[in-house]
Motif scaffolding. Sequence first.
Motif, short mmCIF file in Angstrom:
data_model
loop_
_atom_site.label_atom_id
_atom_site.label_comp_id
_atom_site.label_asym_id
_atom_site.label_seq_id
_atom_site.Cartn_x
_atom_site.Cartn_y
_atom_site.Cartn_z
N PHE A 195 -27.47 -30.02 1.73
CA PHE A 195 -27.62 -30.64 3.14
C PHE A 195 -27.00 -31.91 3.26
CE2 PHE A 195 -31.51 -29.06 1.15
CZ PHE A 195 -32.01 -28.62 2.11
N SER A 228 -27.74 -34.52 -0.17
CA SER A 228 -28.80 -34.05 -0.95
C SER A 228 -28.81 -32.63 -1.38
CB SER A 228 -30.04 -34.36 -0.14
OG SER A 228 -30.26 -33.91 1.01
N SER A 240 -27.30 -27.89 6.95
CA SER A 240 -27.67 -27.32 5.56
C SER A 240 -26.70 -25.89 5.49
CB SER A 240 -28.98 -27.12 5.30
OG SER A 240 -29.71 -26.12 5.93
N ASP A 283 -27.44 -34.58 4.97
CA ASP A 283 -28.10 -35.96 4.92
C ASP A 283 -29.23 -35.98 3.68
OD1 ASP A 283 -26.82 -36.92 7.29
OD2 ASP A 283 -28.45 -35.49 8.60
N SER A 335 -31.62 -37.31 -2.82
CA SER A 335 -30.33 -38.36 -2.63
C SER A 335 -29.30 -38.37 -3.65
CB SER A 335 -30.70 -39.51 -1.96
OG SER A 335 -31.41 -40.34 -3.03
N SER A 360 -32.71 -36.79 1.51
CA SER A 360 -34.06 -36.29 1.93
C SER A 360 -34.37 -34.80 2.27
CB SER A 360 -35.01 -37.06 2.75
OG SER A 360 -35.04 -38.52 2.33
N MET A 361 -33.07 -33.99 2.28
CA MET A 361 -33.16 -32.76 2.67
C MET A 361 -33.26 -32.44 4.18
SD MET A 361 -32.82 -32.20 -0.47
CE MET A 361 -33.81 -31.81 -2.13
N ARG A 362 -32.43 -33.15 4.71
CA ARG A 362 -32.22 -33.44 6.04
C ARG A 362 -30.91 -32.92 6.70
NH1 ARG A 362 -34.54 -38.71 7.98
NH2 ARG A 362 -33.35 -39.19 6.13
N GLY A 363 -30.97 -32.77 7.91
CA GLY A 363 -29.43 -32.56 8.65
C GLY A 363 -28.94 -31.17 8.46
#
Length: 130
Positions: free
Chosen positions: A84, A114, A93, A86, A61, A88-91
């Motif tokens: 990313f 992130s 990319s 979002d 983050s 926490s390496m989500r969403g």
Amino acid sequence: MDMRKSLVSLIGLFCLLLAASASAQPRWGRDRVPNQGACFYEDVNFRGDYFCVRQGDRLPSLPEGMGDKISSVRVTGRAEVTVFRDSSMRGRSARFIGDVRDLKGEGWNDQISSLEVSTDTASSFSREPA
């Protein structure tokens, strides 16, 4: 006496780890450009303040307000960058294996939450002789 030395050593080690963790947080400025890694710029065409991340580092983050200001990315050495939407390496990319002068054209201007800088796997494979 030995117990006291062990406790002092343990406290010292904890303080070093805490300081290293705090210094790993990016901040806008004029960081030293790593031989292997990436630098993230506030403005297009690699202008304005920037922060750099070494190859092998992950930022789950970005500090508040930083991700929505990244407008260009310069990749150094054999690094690649995965960004990313979002934390926490989500969403959503995207992966960049070279410089990006204007993230707007890639649909990523001011939208990174992130990121990870790793080894460019495409150029790290050796070719076998034919």
